[in-house]
Enzyme design. Structure first.
Site, PDB file in Angstrom:
ATOM      1  N   CYS A  38       0.915  -1.092  -0.202  1.00 29.57           N
ATOM      2  CA  CYS A  38      -0.138   0.049   0.178  1.00 29.57           C
ATOM      3  C   CYS A  38       0.838   1.350   0.106  1.00 29.57           C
ATOM      4  CB  CYS A  38      -0.806   0.166   1.262  1.00 29.57           C
ATOM      5  SG  CYS A  38      -1.860   1.521   1.639  1.00 29.57           S
ATOM      6  N   CYS A  41       0.034   3.946   2.685  1.00 27.69           N
ATOM      7  CA  CYS A  41       0.356   3.334   4.011  1.00 27.69           C
ATOM      8  C   CYS A  41       2.014   3.737   4.284  1.00 27.69           C
ATOM      9  CB  CYS A  41       0.181   1.884   4.167  1.00 27.69           C
ATOM     10  SG  CYS A  41      -1.438   1.398   3.798  1.00 27.69           S
TER      11      CYS A  41
END
Length: 158
Positions: A38, A41
């Site tokens: 991600c 993230c």
């Protein structure tokens, strides 16, 4: 600082998570559900490390990899990443999605307060038009403005 303990705690198992939540007592806990793949993230990760230092002793920050701990992601109904929770006394106080650092910070401040150790020498009201006007008035009254602006420029002769 090689070998220094990480401030953000990476959850190793559901048992580990339950133990941390149980032992946190009255401290707030910021939980990030993330994935290694991600991008958003990864972008927020460094800010979480900073926040862990700023809120040391007042809040724990945990990271849970949704691919490794699917049961926790299901339990907390995580459908997007990063998803954040704020937990206190085993109760989820807030849950929100996104890697917007300002949103994370403002939500944490709402529940935990401002970070400690961030001090400023700027007096309250500084930068307002009345503060600027007062500063200018004082400079004029003391001749400070003339002294600063009436100096002739000098050149270094080397």
């Amino acid at each position: 600082m090689a070998g220094a303990p990480k401030k953000v705690i990476v959850v190793e198992s559901k048992t580990n998570f339950d133990s941390i939540i149980g032992e946190a007592g009255n401290k707030h806990i910021l939980v990030e559900f993330y994935a290694t793949w991600c991008g958003p993230c990864a972008l927020i990760g460094p800010r979480l490390e900073q926040m862990a230092n700023e809120y040391a002793g007042r809040m724990l920050i945990l990271k849970i990899d949704v691919d490794d701990h699917e049961e926790l992601a299901i339990e907390y109904e995580v459908t997007s990443m990063p998803t954040f929770l704020i937990i206190k006394n085993k109760v989820t106080l807030a849950q929100f999605v996104g890697s917007n650092a300002e949103k994370v910070e403002s939500t944490v401040e709402k529940f935990v307060g401002k970070p400690e150790g961030i001090k400023t020498d700027i007096p309250e009201g500084a930068g307002t038009s009345s503060a600027v006007a007062e500063s200018a008035k004082n400079a004029l009254a003391t001749g400070g403005a003339e002294k600063r602006f009436m100096k002739k420029p000098t050149m270094d002769k080397k």
